[in-house]
Motif scaffolding. Structure first.
Motif, PDB file in Angstrom:
ATOM      1  N   LEU A 407       0.815  -1.227   0.000  1.00 23.70           N
ATOM      2  CA  LEU A 407       0.000   0.000   0.000  1.00 23.70           C
ATOM      3  C   LEU A 407       0.840   1.266   0.000  1.00 23.70           C
ATOM      4  CD1 LEU A 407      -2.749  -1.059   2.566  1.00 23.70           C
ATOM      5  CD2 LEU A 407      -2.789  -1.239   0.066  1.00 23.70           C
ATOM      6  N   ASP A 408       2.162   1.115   0.168  1.00 29.57           N
ATOM      7  CA  ASP A 408       3.003   2.305   0.218  1.00 29.57           C
ATOM      8  C   ASP A 408       3.851   2.463  -1.034  1.00 29.57           C
ATOM      9  OD1 ASP A 408       4.476   0.056   0.655  1.00 29.57           O
ATOM     10  OD2 ASP A 408       5.768   0.947   2.194  1.00 29.57           O
ATOM     11  N   ALA A 409       3.621   1.587  -2.047  1.00 27.11           N
ATOM     12  CA  ALA A 409       4.408   1.663  -3.273  1.00 27.11           C
ATOM     13  C   ALA A 409       3.583   2.316  -4.359  1.00 27.11           C
ATOM     14  CB  ALA A 409       4.839   0.264  -3.704  1.00 27.11           C
ATOM     15  N   PRO A 410       4.101   3.322  -5.025  1.00 25.42           N
ATOM     16  CA  PRO A 410       3.343   3.948  -6.119  1.00 25.42           C
ATOM     17  C   PRO A 410       3.238   2.989  -7.301  1.00 25.42           C
ATOM     18  CG  PRO A 410       5.535   4.893  -5.984  1.00 25.42           C
ATOM     19  CD  PRO A 410       5.401   4.006  -4.795  1.00 25.42           C
ATOM     20  N   VAL A 411       2.029   2.895  -7.855  1.00 19.88           N
ATOM     21  CA  VAL A 411       1.785   1.989  -8.965  1.00 19.88           C
ATOM     22  C   VAL A 411       1.443   2.755 -10.249  1.00 19.88           C
ATOM     23  CG1 VAL A 411       1.027   0.135  -7.457  1.00 19.88           C
ATOM     24  CG2 VAL A 411      -0.636   1.777  -8.325  1.00 19.88           C
ATOM     25  N   LEU A 412       1.252   4.089 -10.166  1.00 15.73           N
ATOM     26  CA  LEU A 412       0.927   4.871 -11.347  1.00 15.73           C
ATOM     27  C   LEU A 412       1.536   6.257 -11.190  1.00 15.73           C
ATOM     28  CD1 LEU A 412      -0.645   5.275 -14.020  1.00 15.73           C
ATOM     29  CD2 LEU A 412      -2.612   6.005 -12.628  1.00 15.73           C
ATOM     30  N   ASN A 413       2.293   6.656 -12.192  1.00 15.29           N
ATOM     31  CA  ASN A 413       2.855   7.999 -12.252  1.00 15.29           C
ATOM     32  C   ASN A 413       2.178   8.737 -13.429  1.00 15.29           C
ATOM     33  OD1 ASN A 413       4.680   7.437 -10.145  1.00 15.29           O
ATOM     34  ND2 ASN A 413       6.170   6.571 -11.598  1.00 15.29           N
ATOM     35  N   ALA A 414       1.484   9.822 -13.110  1.00 15.17           N
ATOM     36  CA  ALA A 414       0.680  10.492 -14.154  1.00 15.17           C
ATOM     37  C   ALA A 414       0.822  12.013 -14.044  1.00 15.17           C
ATOM     38  CB  ALA A 414      -0.776  10.084 -14.033  1.00 15.17           C
ATOM     39  N   THR A 415       0.609  12.628 -15.175  1.00 18.41           N
ATOM     40  CA  THR A 415       0.568  14.097 -15.257  1.00 18.41           C
ATOM     41  C   THR A 415      -0.895  14.527 -15.344  1.00 18.41           C
ATOM     42  OG1 THR A 415       2.713  14.140 -16.384  1.00 18.41           O
ATOM     43  CG2 THR A 415       1.301  16.110 -16.554  1.00 18.41           C
ATOM     44  N   ILE A 416      -1.332  15.341 -14.409  1.00 23.62           N
ATOM     45  CA  ILE A 416      -2.738  15.793 -14.335  1.00 23.62           C
ATOM     46  C   ILE A 416      -2.802  17.245 -14.817  1.00 23.62           C
ATOM     47  CG2 ILE A 416      -4.732  16.116 -12.851  1.00 23.62           C
ATOM     48  CD1 ILE A 416      -3.546  14.039 -10.970  1.00 23.62           C
ATOM     49  N   THR A 417      -3.686  17.442 -15.783  1.00 27.02           N
ATOM     50  CA  THR A 417      -3.887  18.800 -16.331  1.00 27.02           C
ATOM     51  C   THR A 417      -5.379  19.137 -16.240  1.00 27.02           C
ATOM     52  OG1 THR A 417      -2.049  18.444 -17.866  1.00 27.02           O
ATOM     53  CG2 THR A 417      -3.555  20.294 -18.307  1.00 27.02           C
ATOM     54  N   VAL A 418      -5.676  20.283 -15.607  1.00 29.20           N
ATOM     55  CA  VAL A 418      -7.069  20.741 -15.455  1.00 29.20           C
ATOM     56  C   VAL A 418      -7.200  22.058 -16.223  1.00 29.20           C
ATOM     57  CG1 VAL A 418      -8.902  21.379 -13.875  1.00 29.20           C
ATOM     58  CG2 VAL A 418      -7.217  19.626 -13.206  1.00 29.20           C
ATOM     59  N   THR A 419      -8.119  22.093 -17.184  1.00 23.62           N
ATOM     60  CA  THR A 419      -8.372  23.313 -17.986  1.00 23.62           C
ATOM     61  C   THR A 419      -9.848  23.704 -17.847  1.00 23.62           C
ATOM     62  OG1 THR A 419      -8.852  21.986 -19.958  1.00 23.62           O
ATOM     63  CG2 THR A 419      -6.553  22.698 -19.643  1.00 23.62           C
ATOM     64  N   ASN A 420     -10.135  25.000 -18.142  1.00 22.23           N
ATOM     65  CA  ASN A 420     -11.538  25.484 -18.100  1.00 22.23           C
ATOM     66  C   ASN A 420     -12.113  25.420 -19.511  1.00 22.23           C
ATOM     67  OD1 ASN A 420     -10.255  27.607 -19.355  1.00 22.23           O
ATOM     68  ND2 ASN A 420     -10.332  28.961 -17.564  1.00 22.23           N
ATOM     69  N   THR A 421     -13.297  25.955 -19.660  1.00 18.42           N
ATOM     70  CA  THR A 421     -13.979  25.880 -20.957  1.00 18.42           C
ATOM     71  C   THR A 421     -13.316  26.768 -21.991  1.00 18.42           C
ATOM     72  OG1 THR A 421     -15.494  27.594 -20.178  1.00 18.42           O
ATOM     73  CG2 THR A 421     -16.181  25.300 -19.927  1.00 18.42           C
ATOM     74  N   ARG A 422     -12.565  27.745 -21.571  1.00 16.04           N
ATOM     75  CA  ARG A 422     -11.880  28.617 -22.515  1.00 16.04           C
ATOM     76  C   ARG A 422     -10.513  28.051 -22.941  1.00 16.04           C
ATOM     77  NH1 ARG A 422     -13.945  32.103 -18.654  1.00 16.04           N
ATOM     78  NH2 ARG A 422     -11.889  32.245 -17.657  1.00 16.04           N
ATOM     79  N   GLY A 423     -10.132  26.896 -22.392  1.00 14.32           N
ATOM     80  CA  GLY A 423      -8.867  26.273 -22.743  1.00 14.32           C
ATOM     81  C   GLY A 423      -7.711  26.726 -21.894  1.00 14.32           C
ATOM     82  N   GLU A 424      -7.976  27.493 -20.863  1.00 13.39           N
ATOM     83  CA  GLU A 424      -6.899  27.952 -19.993  1.00 13.39           C
ATOM     84  C   GLU A 424      -6.570  26.859 -18.970  1.00 13.39           C
ATOM     85  OE1 GLU A 424      -8.404  31.445 -18.296  1.00 13.39           O
ATOM     86  OE2 GLU A 424      -8.241  32.636 -20.155  1.00 13.39           O
ATOM     87  N   THR A 425      -5.287  26.677 -18.705  1.00 12.97           N
ATOM     88  CA  THR A 425      -4.830  25.658 -17.730  1.00 12.97           C
ATOM     89  C   THR A 425      -5.012  26.183 -16.332  1.00 12.97           C
ATOM     90  OG1 THR A 425      -3.207  24.824 -19.305  1.00 12.97           O
ATOM     91  CG2 THR A 425      -2.888  24.251 -16.992  1.00 12.97           C
ATOM     92  N   VAL A 426      -5.827  25.495 -15.591  1.00 12.36           N
ATOM     93  CA  VAL A 426      -6.072  25.879 -14.205  1.00 12.36           C
ATOM     94  C   VAL A 426      -5.070  25.216 -13.263  1.00 12.36           C
ATOM     95  CG1 VAL A 426      -7.807  25.916 -12.366  1.00 12.36           C
ATOM     96  CG2 VAL A 426      -8.492  26.205 -14.755  1.00 12.36           C
ATOM     97  N   PHE A 427      -4.743  23.943 -13.579  1.00 13.81           N
ATOM     98  CA  PHE A 427      -3.809  23.201 -12.691  1.00 13.81           C
ATOM     99  C   PHE A 427      -3.068  22.182 -13.573  1.00 13.81           C
ATOM    100  CE2 PHE A 427      -2.723  19.504 -10.096  1.00 13.81           C
ATOM    101  CZ  PHE A 427      -2.024  20.094  -9.064  1.00 13.81           C
ATOM    102  N   ARG A 428      -1.803  22.057 -13.262  1.00 14.49           N
ATOM    103  CA  ARG A 428      -0.975  21.049 -13.972  1.00 14.49           C
ATOM    104  C   ARG A 428       0.135  20.587 -13.030  1.00 14.49           C
ATOM    105  NH1 ARG A 428       0.120  19.617 -19.311  1.00 14.49           N
ATOM    106  NH2 ARG A 428       2.238  18.847 -19.666  1.00 14.49           N
ATOM    107  N   ALA A 429       0.227  19.295 -12.835  1.00 14.08           N
ATOM    108  CA  ALA A 429       1.252  18.745 -11.932  1.00 14.08           C
ATOM    109  C   ALA A 429       1.428  17.236 -12.220  1.00 14.08           C
ATOM    110  CB  ALA A 429       0.876  18.955 -10.472  1.00 14.08           C
ATOM    111  N   ARG A 430       2.568  16.699 -11.782  1.00 12.86           N
ATOM    112  CA  ARG A 430       2.841  15.253 -11.921  1.00 12.86           C
ATOM    113  C   ARG A 430       2.671  14.612 -10.555  1.00 12.86           C
ATOM    114  NH1 ARG A 430       4.684  12.059 -15.794  1.00 12.86           N
ATOM    115  NH2 ARG A 430       5.766  10.108 -15.272  1.00 12.86           N
ATOM    116  N   GLU A 431       1.829  13.603 -10.505  1.00 10.95           N
ATOM    117  CA  GLU A 431       1.478  12.979  -9.247  1.00 10.95           C
ATOM    118  C   GLU A 431       1.789  11.455  -9.301  1.00 10.95           C
ATOM    119  OE1 GLU A 431       0.477  14.486  -6.629  1.00 10.95           O
ATOM    120  OE2 GLU A 431       0.047  16.481  -7.438  1.00 10.95           O
ATOM    121  N   SER A 432       1.949  10.911  -8.098  1.00 12.86           N
ATOM    122  CA  SER A 432       2.099   9.459  -7.923  1.00 12.86           C
ATOM    123  C   SER A 432       0.860   8.953  -7.217  1.00 12.86           C
ATOM    124  CB  SER A 432       3.343   9.117  -7.103  1.00 12.86           C
ATOM    125  OG  SER A 432       4.517   9.558  -7.793  1.00 12.86           O
ATOM    126  N   PHE A 433       0.347   7.811  -7.673  1.00  8.06           N
ATOM    127  CA  PHE A 433      -0.896   7.247  -7.131  1.00  8.06           C
ATOM    128  C   PHE A 433      -0.589   5.903  -6.431  1.00  8.06           C
ATOM    129  CE2 PHE A 433      -2.217  10.099 -10.429  1.00  8.06           C
ATOM    130  CZ  PHE A 433      -3.442  10.624 -10.007  1.00  8.06           C
TER     131      PHE A 433
END
Length: 439
Positions: A407-433
């Motif tokens: 339960l303490d080992a990361p099994v997925l490394n992903a880049t999360i990008t959140v944009t609004n309806t106008r295409g502007e990036t609200v949040f962007r970061a690389r996370e471990s799951f």
């Protein structure tokens, strides 16, 4: 064959050997017959044609073969018994050696005709492949016979009396003095004594050839004997009487040789006539043994006994493949829970249906992902949160293809990008799951 039967047979053979050393011929032949019958008796007389190996031993094989001390001692004793049986023969050592070699050959043939055809087990198969009937096995038999012959020759040499020793009974001195003097026997008047033997004929001595001295090639006459140098020399031809005398001497020599040969043949014939019964029995036994060996070797070999081997156990099925992490049901929790538009990103679910979860106090929103491409190594999701006007895009990779229970080992490394309806990036970061089993 049971152990008791083996011990009884060994005792009988030992008793026959002792009787044979006393000179009993019937015990000698009984010892040979019972000794050869030992091997067929072990297989209840199930015999077949022997398969003998006729290869001569090499020099490297002599040392291992000569370490078979039991058979060397056994055939040394058999040579001794044969030597006792041939006590009246002229060449008893040679006849004893021939009898020992013949017994050794019959011993190997008896092992060959009684050897089992097929056995179970790798060790028995290797032993059967070597063959119980082999010419190489005669080496310890010959070594035992030769060693016994040398020992018996040394013993007979040490115990034999010299030729000049004569055992004469000593008489007392009075008896020797009282012995009558020999008288001269005078024939009676009516008996004419035989004439004395004629003297041996005197043969004329052939005259010797006179060899002249070598000629003197020095200049002038010799100062010592001038007459001898000038006197001519002549050869003296041998007389006819000398040639006839030499011829008579050769004829007499040949007559002496023929007389000796005649005497030897008469003695040999007398010995054969005196032991004709033994010779007939021996020739008969050798003939029977030879005929039996030929018949046995011409017997067809029996079909090999095939031992049915049990079927091998079925191979165990291969272990099931470990499930892939991309196929595992459960949810993934990010190492950092970010907040967008008062909503906290709390988890990601891939199976059975892909969606993302946002939460705020008292409310949990699950946003489905219409565009989801998941394979064993990568994952791509695009989720539209229309009510809030956000689009969440996740591009990730699986470090391990198989499912892990940690339960303490990361099994997925992903880049999360959140944009609004106008295409502007609200949040962007690389996370471990981290992966958790379904609730």
């Amino acid at each position: 064959m049971s152990l008791l039967a083996v011990r009884i047979g060994a005792g009988v053979l030992a008793l026959l050997a002792l009787i044979t050393l006393r000179g009993k011929r019937w015990a000698y032949f009984a010892f040979i017959v019972l000794g050869l019958a030992y091997f067929p008796a072990q297989t209840h007389f199930h015999m077949h044609a022997p398969k003998c190996e006729l290869l001569l031993p090499t020099v490297q094989m002599l040392v291992p073969l000569l370490r078979n001390y039991a058979f060397i001692a056994l055939f040394a004793g058999f040579y001794w018994m044969s030597w006792v049986q041939f006590r009246d023969a002229n060449a008893r050592g040679v006849w004893a050696l021939v009898a020992t070699l013949l017994a050794g050959a019959l011993f190997e043939i008896a092992q060959g005709i009684a050897a089992p055809v097929a056995r179970a087990g790798a060790r028995a198969a290797a032993r059967a492949a070597a063959g119980p009937c082999s010419v190489r096995d005669l080496v310890p038999y010959v070594a035992g016979a030769v060693g016994a012959a040398l020992l018996l020759a040394i013993w007979s040499r040490l115990t034999r009396k010299p030729a000049y020793v004569r055992l004469v009974s000593r008489r007392p001195a009075a008896a020797r003095s009282a012995a009558p003097t020999p008288r001269t026997v005078v024939p009676s008047r009516g008996i004419v004594p035989p004439p004395p033997p004629p003297p041996p004929p005197s043969y004329p001595v052939p005259p010797q050839r006179v060899v002249p001295p070598p000629p003197d090639f020095s200049p002038g006459a010799s100062p010592g004997t001038p007459a001898a140098d000038t006197t001519p020399t002549e050869e003296v031809a041998p007389s006819q009487g000398g040639a006839s005398a030499a011829r008579r001497a050769v004829v007499q020599r040949l007559q002496v040789i023929l007389g000796r040969l005649k005497e030897i043949s008469q003695r040999l014939w007398a010995m054969i006539r005196g032991r004709r019964r033994t010779i007939v029995v021996g020739v008969g036994v050798l003939t029977l043994v030879g005929v039996g060996a030929i018949v046995i070797m011409r017997l067809p070999a029996p079909a090999p006994v095939v031992t049915e081997q049990p079927a091998p156990p079925p191979e165990p099925p291969p272990p099931p493949a470990r499930p892939l992490q991309a196929e595992a049901e459960g949810y993934y929790v990010p190492s950092y829970m970010f907040t967008v538009s008062d909503r906290r990103f709390t988890r990601l679910t891939l199976r059975p249906d892909p969606f993302v979860t946002f939460s705020r106090p008292g409310i949990r929103d699950e946003v489905g992902c219409a565009d989801a491409r998941i394979n064993p190594t990568t994952a791509h999701l695009r989720c539209e949160f229309e009510r809030v006007g956000l689009v969440v895009t996740i591009d990730g990779q699986f470090p391990q293809r198989s499912v892990t229970s940690r339960l303490d080992a990361p099994v997925l490394n992903a880049t999360i990008t959140v944009t609004n309806t106008r295409g502007e990036t609200v949040f962007r970061a690389r996370e471990s799951f981290l992966w958790h089993t379904p609730d």
